[in-house]
Design a protein around this motif. Structure first.
Motif, PDB file in Angstrom:
ATOM      1  N   GLN A  32     -48.097  48.895 -35.716  1.00  0.00           N
ATOM      2  CA  GLN A  32     -48.558  47.521 -35.906  1.00  0.00           C
ATOM      3  C   GLN A  32     -49.413  47.063 -34.732  1.00  0.00           C
ATOM      4  N   LYS A  33     -49.063  47.495 -33.545  1.00  0.00           N
ATOM      5  CA  LYS A  33     -49.873  47.157 -32.362  1.00  0.00           C
ATOM      6  C   LYS A  33     -51.258  47.788 -32.438  1.00  0.00           C
ATOM      7  N   GLY A  47     -52.843  47.915 -35.201  1.00  0.00           N
ATOM      8  CA  GLY A  47     -53.523  47.228 -36.289  1.00  0.00           C
ATOM      9  C   GLY A  47     -53.153  47.697 -37.680  1.00  0.00           C
ATOM     10  N   ARG A 102     -51.051  47.690 -40.989  1.00  0.00           N
ATOM     11  CA  ARG A 102     -50.159  46.779 -41.716  1.00  0.00           C
ATOM     12  C   ARG A 102     -49.025  47.603 -42.328  1.00  0.00           C
ATOM     13  N   SER A 104     -40.183  40.858 -40.251  1.00  0.00           N
ATOM     14  CA  SER A 104     -41.513  41.471 -40.250  1.00  0.00           C
ATOM     15  C   SER A 104     -42.088  41.536 -41.665  1.00  0.00           C
ATOM     16  N   GLN A 123     -43.711  38.223 -42.759  1.00  0.00           N
ATOM     17  CA  GLN A 123     -44.786  37.656 -41.955  1.00  0.00           C
ATOM     18  C   GLN A 123     -46.138  38.238 -42.326  1.00  0.00           C
ATOM     19  N   ARG A 124     -47.143  37.362 -42.343  1.00  0.00           N
ATOM     20  CA  ARG A 124     -48.501  37.883 -42.456  1.00  0.00           C
ATOM     21  C   ARG A 124     -48.833  38.633 -41.166  1.00  0.00           C
ATOM     22  N   PRO A 125     -49.493  39.779 -41.251  1.00  0.00           N
ATOM     23  CA  PRO A 125     -49.797  40.553 -40.036  1.00  0.00           C
ATOM     24  C   PRO A 125     -50.511  39.733 -38.972  1.00  0.00           C
ATOM     25  N   SER A 126     -51.324  38.769 -39.373  1.00  0.00           N
ATOM     26  CA  SER A 126     -52.052  37.952 -38.402  1.00  0.00           C
ATOM     27  C   SER A 126     -51.147  36.990 -37.652  1.00  0.00           C
ATOM     28  N   ASP A 127     -49.922  36.770 -38.171  1.00  0.00           N
ATOM     29  CA  ASP A 127     -49.004  35.826 -37.545  1.00  0.00           C
ATOM     30  C   ASP A 127     -48.093  36.480 -36.519  1.00  0.00           C
ATOM     31  N   ARG A 128     -48.145  37.792 -36.383  1.00  0.00           N
ATOM     32  CA  ARG A 128     -47.228  38.461 -35.443  1.00  0.00           C
ATOM     33  C   ARG A 128     -47.712  38.290 -34.014  1.00  0.00           C
TER      34      ARG A 128
END
Length: 341
Positions: free
Chosen positions: A294-295, A297, A299, A333, A336-341
């Motif tokens: 995830q770090k 990028g 998803r 996780s 959550q939307r990936p952009s919100d992490r």
């Protein structure tokens, strides 16, 4: 004083009863909802669920159609499916019945996931006229922005994808099982019968159709793997998918599924015969790998359910690292939307 204590005890009993009621409802109708029962009524699907998928409200339907033509060694789902053809009228009625059941939430769905126990695009199992009617009808649901269609990639055709996009007015996401990069495991352990060359040809169709991909990756797809081998193999599979999709400009979501023993399958028999016993994957390893990716990028959605097909001792819950804290991290996780992490 005794009356006060009696009232307090009655209130506690009522609260406990409500807790039990809610727990039962959650198990029966929430994310833990089992998928292992045979559905004799062909006007109803095998399974449906309103869920939060990476921050989007998703209606997932596992349609009751003819049995998958493939019986992969790790999958028990086709065993309960019909050997007989289930036609257009019944499949459309299944869809209508689900919509009727979830009618109070019909305005909030952002995604519709269409699946069966094989490949929706395989017209020998899922009637194409029913699929076309369902896809076209979603134009009447303006909040739904994406249709997710499950299929092996050999059945995916770019012209059909473009047609579905045009008729529905939605984006399309193809959901497929990649499972593992290791071809020996794919062929011998899983009996996937999908060479990597065929999978990559399917990616070309997806790219030409300008749609998205969601792919299953199995964490510990071979029961003989060590924990370290399982983590390394899953990472290699994710990296391969990421690279191949990037080359074709295909948006990708990885569904990372900790492997479990699906009772009655050839894979389960092999797992139970392991010297020293079977060791399911560790959820802490799954979480660590997902967080690292995830770090970068990627998803990732955790496949946390065994779909009622396995006992908890033969899933990640049976390992000594398991805790409610770990599980909660994965569940949060997933919502959550990936952009919100």
């Amino acid at each position: 004083m005794n009356n006060v204590i009696s009232i307090m005890n009655n209130n506690v009993a009522k609260d406990m009863a409500l807790d039990a009621f809610l727990s039962d409802m959650y198990r029966r109708f929430g994310p833990p909802k089992p998928m292992n029962d045979t559905v004799e009524d062909r006007e109803w699907p095998h399974f449906f669920l309103h869920r939060n998928f990476l921050g989007e409200q998703d209606l997932a339907i596992l349609f009751n159609t003819k049995r998958c033509r493939y019986q992969c060694k790790f999958c028990a789902l086709p065993y309960k499916a019909s050997k007989e053809w289930i036609g257009r009228d019944l499949v459309v009625q299944q869809f209508k019945n689900v919509v009727q059941e979830v009618r109070h939430a019909i305005g909030v769905f952002e995604r519709l996931t269409i699946a069966n126990e094989g490949s929706v695009f395989d017209s020998t199992t899922f009637p194409r006229d029913a699929l076309e009617e369902i896809v076209s009808s979603t134009r009447s649901l303006p909040n739904i922005r994406k249709l997710v269609i499950e299929s092996r990639l050999e059945f995916v055709q770019a012209d059909v994808l473009r047609k579905f996009k045009a008729e529905s007015g939605k984006s399309i996401d193809i959901l497929t099982g990649f499972e593992t990069l290791d071809e020996t495991i794919r062929d011998k352990v899983l009996d996937k019968r999908e060479p990597l060359k065929a999978f990559l040809s399917g990616l070309d169709e997806i790219a030409a159709g300008e749609v998205e991909l969601t792919a299953y990756v199995l964490f510990k797809p071979s029961p003989s793997m060590s924990d370290v081998e399982a983590k390394d193999e899953a990472e290699a599979s994710i990296d391969f998918l990421t690279e191949q999709c990037a080359q074709r400009s295909i948006p990708l979501i990885v569904r990372l599924n900790p492997m479990y023993v699906s009772r009655g399958t050839p894979w389960a028999h092999k797992a139970m015969a392991q010297p020293g016993g079977y060791q399911p994957p560790r959820l802490s390893d799954v979480l660590a790998l997902a967080q690292a990716k995830q770090k970068e990028g990627v998803r990732i959605y955790y496949g946390l359910t065994s779909e009622g097909l396995s006992g908890s001792e033969d899933t990640y819950r049976g390992r000594d690292d398991f805790s409610s804290t770990l599980l909660k991290q994965c569940i949060v996780s997933n919502s959550q939307r990936p952009s919100d992490r």
